[in-house]
Design a protein around this motif. Structure first.
Motif, PDB file in Angstrom:
ATOM      1  N   MET A   1      -9.966   2.002  -7.440  1.00 35.16           N
ATOM      2  CA  MET A   1      -9.020   2.373  -6.685  1.00 35.16           C
ATOM      3  C   MET A   1      -8.425   3.915  -6.866  1.00 35.16           C
ATOM      4  SD  MET A   1      -6.367  -0.412  -5.531  1.00 35.16           S
ATOM      5  CE  MET A   1      -5.643  -1.410  -6.919  1.00 35.16           C
TER       6      MET A   1
ATOM      7  N   ASP B   1       1.303   4.522  -2.413  1.00 33.89           N
ATOM      8  CA  ASP B   1      -0.214   4.408  -2.694  1.00 33.89           C
ATOM      9  C   ASP B   1      -0.573   2.931  -3.404  1.00 33.89           C
ATOM     10  OD1 ASP B   1      -3.054   6.056  -4.825  1.00 33.89           O
ATOM     11  OD2 ASP B   1      -3.110   4.588  -2.659  1.00 33.89           O
TER      12      ASP B   1
ATOM     13  N   LYS C   1      -1.135  -1.568   1.366  1.00 26.97           N
ATOM     14  CA  LYS C   1      -0.740  -0.969   1.880  1.00 26.97           C
ATOM     15  C   LYS C   1       0.566  -1.445   3.144  1.00 26.97           C
ATOM     16  CE  LYS C   1      -3.781   1.079  -0.053  1.00 26.97           C
ATOM     17  NZ  LYS C   1      -2.885   2.154  -1.320  1.00 26.97           N
TER      18      LYS C   1
ATOM     19  N   ASP D   1      -1.509   7.639   0.492  1.00 26.32           N
ATOM     20  CA  ASP D   1      -2.586   7.834   0.793  1.00 26.32           C
ATOM     21  C   ASP D   1      -3.268   6.376   1.315  1.00 26.32           C
ATOM     22  OD1 ASP D   1      -5.130   6.700  -1.943  1.00 26.32           O
ATOM     23  OD2 ASP D   1      -5.248   8.269  -0.665  1.00 26.32           O
ATOM     24  N   ASN D   2      -4.666   6.675   2.179  1.00 30.10           N
ATOM     25  CA  ASN D   2      -5.260   5.671   2.888  1.00 30.10           C
ATOM     26  C   ASN D   2      -5.058   5.524   3.987  1.00 30.10           C
ATOM     27  OD1 ASN D   2      -4.750   3.731  -0.602  1.00 30.10           O
ATOM     28  ND2 ASN D   2      -6.267   5.066  -0.403  1.00 30.10           N
TER      29      ASN D   2
ATOM     30  N   GLU E   1     -12.003   7.815  -1.968  1.00 31.95           N
ATOM     31  CA  GLU E   1     -12.315   8.329  -2.847  1.00 31.95           C
ATOM     32  C   GLU E   1     -14.064   7.669  -3.631  1.00 31.95           C
ATOM     33  OE1 GLU E   1      -9.847   6.653  -2.719  1.00 31.95           O
ATOM     34  OE2 GLU E   1      -9.125   4.769  -3.229  1.00 31.95           O
TER      35      GLU E   1
HETATM   36 MG   LIG Z   1      -5.190   4.752  -2.956  1.00 35.57          MG
END
Ligand SMILES: [Mg+2]
Ligand SMILES: Cc1ncnc2c1ncn2[C@@H]1O[C@H](/C=C/CNC(=O)c2cc(-c3ccc(F)cc3)cc(O)c2O)[C@@H](O)[C@H]1O
Length: 214
Positions: free
Chosen positions: A40, A141, A144, A169-170, A199
């Protein structure tokens, strides 16, 4: 017992990358994660977006939430101006130990301060402990469900100033719906979505860039 994924990543870095050469460390990790074992890291595609946001901003003071193996840490640190500092928070001691070695292999330990502990414990202590007023750039990151509470905490602790850039991110995969809703609807942020891919895969994902307006 079987080695951990971060341990396998570190051994690939030591075998394939040149000591003191951050780009070769990045390439070694990306190659391994694309061809051998997914991990990740923000990765090469989203990593180029991260690079462009950082180099446009030229930040002096950077905060990263969630170090993992240090991949994004070295992506950011390798393009920081001389004298700039990156503080990265990681609460898993095993990951922190791996990340320290990855950062050292890249030769970037002078620009990076890896702090072991939970973001919610450390964010309120950064000012007095590190003598930092505000951050110019924050990369989110970590878990979450921590993006939103930690962003509110950074606001409350006065760590953001007019123009501070948050890059998350994400925002699609795994997704951060509560954070997205907040930064996109709050009058205190100007937000922009960089469409990309998860990714090392073809799945959609993206980065959200949010400028704090004060
Ligand atoms: Mg990430
Ligand atoms: C409050 C607190 N304080 C300090 N450290 C903290 C912390 N909370 C977490 N950490 C640290 O940060 C990293 C955690 C990263 C979490 N990232 C993801 O879960 C993630 C997952 C995917 C993914 C996507 C599709 C899938 F099918 C499976 C996984 C992709 C990603 O890019 C991710 O980032 C990890 O090193 C953890 O120890």
């Amino acid at each position: 017992t079987r080695s951990s994924r971060p341990q396998r990543l570190l051994s690939v870095v030591k075998k394939r990358a040149a000591h003191g050469d951050p780009q070769s460390v990045i390439s070694a990790i990306d190659y391994f994660c694309r061809h051998n074992e997914w991990a990740m890291n923000v990765g090469d595609e989203k990593g180029c977006i991260l690079d462009s946001v950082v180099s446009e901003l030229n930040p002096e003071r950077v905060l990263e939430l969630g170090t993992y193996c240090g991949y994004s840490t070295i992506r950011i640190a390798r393009i920081l101006p001389p004298g700039a500092r990156l503080i990265t928070l990681e609460f898993n001691p095993d990951y922190a130990a791996i990340a320290r070695q990855v950062i050292a292999w890249a030769g970037l330990e002078d620009k990076v301060q890896l702090v072991e502990g939970a973001s919610e414990d450390w964010i309120p202590r950064i000012k007095e402990h590190f003598g930092i007023e505000t951050f110019d750039f924050v990369f989110l990151d970590h878990w979450k469900d921590r993006y939103l509470p930690d962003t509110k905490l950074m606001e409350e602790c006065g760590l953001l100033r007019k123009g501070t850039v948050l890059l998350a991110d994400n925002v699609i995969c795994p997704g951060v719906p509560d954070y997205l809703q907040y930064v996109r609807s709050s009058p205190s942020y100007e937000s922009y979505y960089f469409k990309s891919h998860l990714e090392y895969t073809q799945a959609e994902d993206g980065l959200e860039k949010s400028v704090f307006l004060g």
